[in-house]
Design a protein around this motif. Structure first.
Motif, PDB file in Angstrom:
ATOM      1  N   ALA A 122       4.219 140.405  90.916  1.00 60.68           N
ATOM      2  CA  ALA A 122       3.074 141.290  90.688  1.00 60.68           C
ATOM      3  C   ALA A 122       1.815 140.438  90.757  1.00 60.68           C
ATOM      4  CB  ALA A 122       3.201 141.979  89.337  1.00 60.68           C
ATOM      5  N   VAL A 123       1.585 139.880  91.945  1.00 64.42           N
ATOM      6  CA  VAL A 123       0.534 138.883  92.114  1.00 64.42           C
ATOM      7  C   VAL A 123      -0.538 139.310  93.114  1.00 64.42           C
ATOM      8  CG1 VAL A 123       2.058 136.996  91.453  1.00 64.42           C
ATOM      9  CG2 VAL A 123       1.892 137.649  93.865  1.00 64.42           C
ATOM     10  N   GLU A 124      -0.419 140.513  93.669  1.00 64.61           N
ATOM     11  CA  GLU A 124      -1.429 141.041  94.581  1.00 64.61           C
ATOM     12  C   GLU A 124      -1.686 142.499  94.235  1.00 64.61           C
ATOM     13  OE1 GLU A 124       0.050 140.583  98.507  1.00 64.61           O
ATOM     14  OE2 GLU A 124      -0.443 138.459  98.630  1.00 64.61           O
ATOM     15  N   TYR A 125      -2.927 142.923  94.448  1.00 65.91           N
ATOM     16  CA  TYR A 125      -3.239 144.328  94.204  1.00 65.91           C
ATOM     17  C   TYR A 125      -2.374 145.225  95.084  1.00 65.91           C
ATOM     18  CZ  TYR A 125      -7.322 143.148  91.399  1.00 65.91           C
ATOM     19  OH  TYR A 125      -8.151 142.680  90.417  1.00 65.91           O
ATOM     20  N   GLY A 126      -1.979 146.359  94.515  1.00 67.57           N
ATOM     21  CA  GLY A 126      -1.168 147.300  95.257  1.00 67.57           C
ATOM     22  C   GLY A 126      -1.999 148.123  96.229  1.00 67.57           C
ATOM     23  N   ALA A 127      -1.302 148.906  97.036  1.00 70.09           N
ATOM     24  CA  ALA A 127      -1.974 149.785  97.993  1.00 70.09           C
ATOM     25  C   ALA A 127      -2.894 150.764  97.258  1.00 70.09           C
ATOM     26  CB  ALA A 127      -0.940 150.540  98.815  1.00 70.09           C
ATOM     27  N   THR A 128      -3.967 151.135  97.913  1.00 70.95           N
ATOM     28  CA  THR A 128      -4.931 152.065  97.331  1.00 70.95           C
ATOM     29  C   THR A 128      -4.919 153.393  98.072  1.00 70.95           C
ATOM     30  OG1 THR A 128      -6.722 151.278  98.760  1.00 70.95           O
ATOM     31  CG2 THR A 128      -6.437 150.168  96.632  1.00 70.95           C
ATOM     32  N   ALA A 129      -5.270 154.455  97.350  1.00 70.21           N
ATOM     33  CA  ALA A 129      -5.398 155.752  98.002  1.00 70.21           C
ATOM     34  C   ALA A 129      -6.614 155.793  98.924  1.00 70.21           C
ATOM     35  CB  ALA A 129      -5.494 156.848  96.939  1.00 70.21           C
ATOM     36  N   GLN A 130      -7.610 154.990  98.621  1.00 68.60           N
ATOM     37  CA  GLN A 130      -8.755 154.866  99.526  1.00 68.60           C
ATOM     38  C   GLN A 130      -8.307 154.155 100.798  1.00 68.60           C
ATOM     39  OE1 GLN A 130     -13.073 153.703  98.459  1.00 68.60           O
ATOM     40  NE2 GLN A 130     -12.125 151.758  98.974  1.00 68.60           N
ATOM     41  N   ARG A 131      -8.674 154.718 101.941  1.00 70.97           N
ATOM     42  CA  ARG A 131      -8.272 154.163 103.230  1.00 70.97           C
ATOM     43  C   ARG A 131      -9.479 153.634 103.990  1.00 70.97           C
ATOM     44  NH1 ARG A 131      -3.141 153.250 102.145  1.00 70.97           N
ATOM     45  NH2 ARG A 131      -1.795 155.083 102.177  1.00 70.97           N
ATOM     46  N   GLY A 132      -9.229 152.656 104.839  1.00 72.14           N
ATOM     47  CA  GLY A 132     -10.265 152.136 105.716  1.00 72.14           C
ATOM     48  C   GLY A 132     -11.264 151.270 104.989  1.00 72.14           C
ATOM     49  N   ASP A 133     -12.210 150.747 105.739  1.00 70.09           N
ATOM     50  CA  ASP A 133     -13.254 149.881 105.193  1.00 70.09           C
ATOM     51  C   ASP A 133     -14.350 150.758 104.605  1.00 70.09           C
ATOM     52  OD1 ASP A 133     -15.229 148.084 104.628  1.00 70.09           O
ATOM     53  OD2 ASP A 133     -15.202 147.088 106.579  1.00 70.09           O
ATOM     54  N   PRO A 134     -14.572 150.711 103.291  1.00 64.42           N
ATOM     55  CA  PRO A 134     -15.612 151.557 102.705  1.00 64.42           C
ATOM     56  C   PRO A 134     -17.023 151.074 102.988  1.00 64.42           C
ATOM     57  CG  PRO A 134     -14.651 150.144 101.020  1.00 64.42           C
ATOM     58  CD  PRO A 134     -13.862 149.905 102.273  1.00 64.42           C
ATOM     59  N   GLY A 135     -17.164 149.891 103.608  1.00 58.89           N
ATOM     60  CA  GLY A 135     -18.482 149.348 103.861  1.00 58.89           C
ATOM     61  C   GLY A 135     -19.095 148.776 102.592  1.00 58.89           C
ATOM     62  N   VAL A 136     -20.404 148.643 102.581  1.00 60.29           N
ATOM     63  CA  VAL A 136     -21.107 148.114 101.418  1.00 60.29           C
ATOM     64  C   VAL A 136     -21.300 149.254 100.416  1.00 60.29           C
ATOM     65  CG1 VAL A 136     -23.200 147.018 100.562  1.00 60.29           C
ATOM     66  CG2 VAL A 136     -22.268 146.368 102.792  1.00 60.29           C
ATOM     67  N   THR A 137     -20.705 149.136  99.262  1.00 56.22           N
ATOM     68  CA  THR A 137     -20.800 150.155  98.228  1.00 56.22           C
ATOM     69  C   THR A 137     -21.439 149.554  96.978  1.00 56.22           C
ATOM     70  OG1 THR A 137     -18.531 149.626  97.589  1.00 56.22           O
ATOM     71  CG2 THR A 137     -18.835 151.483  99.071  1.00 56.22           C
ATOM     72  N   LEU A 138     -21.903 150.409  96.089  1.00 53.86           N
ATOM     73  CA  LEU A 138     -22.575 149.916  94.885  1.00 53.86           C
ATOM     74  C   LEU A 138     -21.651 149.065  94.038  1.00 53.86           C
ATOM     75  CD1 LEU A 138     -24.618 153.084  93.856  1.00 53.86           C
ATOM     76  CD2 LEU A 138     -25.461 151.020  94.988  1.00 53.86           C
ATOM     77  N   ILE A 139     -20.389 149.479  93.923  1.00 52.91           N
ATOM     78  CA  ILE A 139     -19.360 148.676  93.266  1.00 52.91           C
ATOM     79  C   ILE A 139     -18.388 148.229  94.350  1.00 52.91           C
ATOM     80  CG2 ILE A 139     -17.495 148.661  91.562  1.00 52.91           C
ATOM     81  CD1 ILE A 139     -18.921 150.913  90.100  1.00 52.91           C
ATOM     82  N   PRO A 140     -18.078 146.944  94.442  1.00 53.39           N
ATOM     83  CA  PRO A 140     -17.110 146.512  95.460  1.00 53.39           C
ATOM     84  C   PRO A 140     -15.708 146.998  95.097  1.00 53.39           C
ATOM     85  CG  PRO A 140     -17.711 144.670  94.043  1.00 53.39           C
ATOM     86  CD  PRO A 140     -18.598 145.812  93.644  1.00 53.39           C
ATOM     87  N   GLU A 141     -15.233 148.002  95.821  1.00 49.57           N
ATOM     88  CA  GLU A 141     -13.915 148.581  95.570  1.00 49.57           C
ATOM     89  C   GLU A 141     -13.148 148.615  96.901  1.00 49.57           C
ATOM     90  OE1 GLU A 141     -14.467 151.508  91.770  1.00 49.57           O
ATOM     91  OE2 GLU A 141     -15.087 152.313  93.703  1.00 49.57           O
ATOM     92  N   PRO A 142     -12.436 147.555  97.222  1.00 50.77           N
ATOM     93  CA  PRO A 142     -11.802 147.448  98.541  1.00 50.77           C
ATOM     94  C   PRO A 142     -10.603 148.366  98.694  1.00 50.77           C
ATOM     95  CG  PRO A 142     -11.152 145.616  97.163  1.00 50.77           C
ATOM     96  CD  PRO A 142     -12.201 146.363  96.390  1.00 50.77           C
ATOM     97  N   SER A 143     -10.292 148.669  99.935  1.00 52.74           N
ATOM     98  CA  SER A 143      -9.065 149.377 100.276  1.00 52.74           C
ATOM     99  C   SER A 143      -7.949 148.369 100.518  1.00 52.74           C
ATOM    100  CB  SER A 143      -9.266 150.217 101.542  1.00 52.74           C
ATOM    101  OG  SER A 143     -10.297 151.161 101.377  1.00 52.74           O
TER     102      SER A 143
END
Length: 500
Positions: free
Chosen positions: A67-88
């Motif tokens: 359990a050493v990497e973040y799991g898959a996210t429901a958000q898909r694709g590159d969200p671009g520059v967002t106010l909070i960095p929340e990667p896919s």
């Protein structure tokens, strides 16, 4: 696709912590004074026959699972520059939790913070470097972030499928915490929920749900976007999406549409009819968010405000507040078009009647001096965020409710804007990712110390540290007003009063 951020301080195999969960053992990362366990499934991957189903518990395992990497996210694709960095993060197993703890594998009975991310119920990710629980771990708090299905997959009305799948994901994630958090050093009887924006709306929704009361003991809602989508609106949106996709508005029909195509069509279905920006704002204010918790008559039987007024969750302490100008940065681009439009005319275009409009403009003279675009931004902020804070506090009556405002102005954006309080609350101003874009340079560490300390105090004791609304109606702690960072004003949301 944006890569998941690295978690500070990797471990070596000899000191990697292992914790036994109800589903099987997991191996995490040792850090300085704490450990991180990432991407632990709390439900099976919601794909194939489970795509529009209620969450199903994970299949157990016997071998130690990394359990050493973040799991898959429901958000898909590159969200671009967002106010909070929340990667896919790509992958199918999107229903997972991340646990950060100073006491892995110990019977420490530490208080627990569970975070639900925002993103308008259509975006966002628990894999943000800002949600790393290191600061809370330092202060003796076990921290959990959880994922949930977004947009149509999470909240759309589908004939033949269970409703409110995203809400059911929250419940399943919290049930996982109850079953497993003691193994990570946490106390399941001391769980505080927190979330921001849609996440703030999520934790208020849970506070108003009788079925959820055994899963947590306190709530902190940052800038909550409280959403109760009607069955009628949900049905209209689903029918429109089905027409665009050329399929029946049924479980089988939607399941036949590729996830990526359905996402693109969902965004098409959400577009406003008018291209006029004021018309678009008016429609958004009138209709609310397109996707989110739905009043299905089963899981959610009545609006959250009604549930809170009826006493649901009254035994649980709540802290609730907003930034001063959540939306105004979005109206900055309208300055040119609105330069010669009187503020009263713009508010009339947005549907505000005469007497009420006059009271609102009188209560917001300082904002009016900044121009019509600033007035429109504050009006949207008040309608969506600030007036609901007062409604929630009043609905809870004598229940313990603390109200605050975050007024410090971003050095890069120029407003106390949406999301600005988040890195202060998490005490992560030293994060190498995203801080300068949102906050600018020279952010006051004393403000982060004050807001984070209030959060830690609340999670530990159920006390926020200033008078409750029931003790002094209108009492509001103001964060960012001055050097002391301890200002409490008598009626902090008076300027939103004409909208309540």
């Amino acid at each position: 696709m944006t890569d998941a951020p690295a978690v500070a301080a990797a471990s070596t195999p000899t000191d990697a912590p292992v914790v036994e969960t109800a589903s099987g053992p997991v191996r995490g990362l040792r850090r300085d004074g704490s450990a991180a366990f990432l991407g632990i499934p709390f439900a099976q991957a919601p794909v194939g026959p489970l795509r529009f189903a209620a969450p199903v518990p994970p299949e157990p395992w016997t071998e130690v699972r990394d359990a050493v990497e973040y799991g898959a996210t429901a958000q898909r694709g590159d969200p671009g520059v967002t106010l909070i960095p929340e990667p896919s993060v790509p992958g199918d197993a999107t229903l997972n939790v991340n646990v950060f703890t100073p006491a892995p594998g110990r019977d420490a009975a530490l208080p627990v913070l569970v975070w639900i991310h925002g993103g308008g119920f259509t975006a966002g990710s628990p894999a943000s470097p800002w949600y790393d629980g290191a600061a809370f771990n330092r202060d003796g708090v076990v921290t959990v972030s959880l994922s949930y299905r977004l947009g149509f997959d999470g909240f759309g009305l589908i004939d033949g499928a269970v409703s409110n799948r995203g809400v059911r994901d929250w419940l399943a994630g919290l049930e996982w915490v109850q079953r497993n958090i003691a193994a990570f050093g946490g106390d399941p009887s001391r769980v505080t929920l927190a979330g921001q924006s849609a996440g703030g709306g999520a934790v208020l929704t849970l506070l108003g749900m009788p079925q959820a009361q055994h899963l947590f003991h306190a709530v902190w809602a940052l800038s909550p976007a409280l959403t109760n989508v009607s069955i009628a609106r949900a049905g209209t949106l689903s029918a429109k999406l089905a027409r665009l996709a050329g399929v029946p508005a049924t479980r089988d029909g939607f399941a036949s549409v590729d996830e990526g195509r359905l996402l693109a069509l969902r965004e098409e279905a959400e577009k406003p009819a008018s291209g006029d920006p004021l018309d678009g704002i008016r429609d958004m204010l009138a209709e609310g968010l397109a996707w989110g918790p739905m009043l299905d008559g089963e899981l959610l039987e009545r609006p959250t405000l009604e549930a809170l007024a009826a006493g649901v969750g009254a035994d649980k302490p709540l802290v609730i507040g907003t930034t001063d100008d959540e939306f105004t940065m979005a109206t900055d681009g309208m300055k040119g078009k609105l330069r010669l439009v009187p503020a009263g005319v713009a508010l009339s275009r947005l549907g505000m009647g005469g007497a009420r409009r006059a009271r609102y403009l009188a209560a917001n003279r300082a904002q009016r001096a900044k121009g019509t675009a600033a007035v429109v931004g504050r009006y949207v902020t008040d309608t969506v965020f600030r007036a609901p804070v007062v409604r929630v506090a009043r609905a809870r009556a004598a229940a313990p409710t603390w109200v605050y405002r975050f007024v410090w102005v971003s050095r890069s954006i120029g407003w106390a804007c949406h999301c600005l309080d988040v890195p202060f609350w998490w005490d992560c101003l030293d994060s190498p990712v995203g801080i300068e874009h949102l906050v600018g340079t020279g952010a006051p560490p004393a403000l982060a110390d004050a807001l984070h300390a209030a959060a830690v105090s609340f999670v530990r004791t159920g006390e926020a540290g200033w008078p409750t609304w029931s003790q002094r109606a209108g009492a509001t702690r103001v964060f960012g007003a001055g050097p002391s960072e301890r200002d409490v004003v008598a009626d902090g949301y008076a300027s939103a009063g004409p909208l309540v």
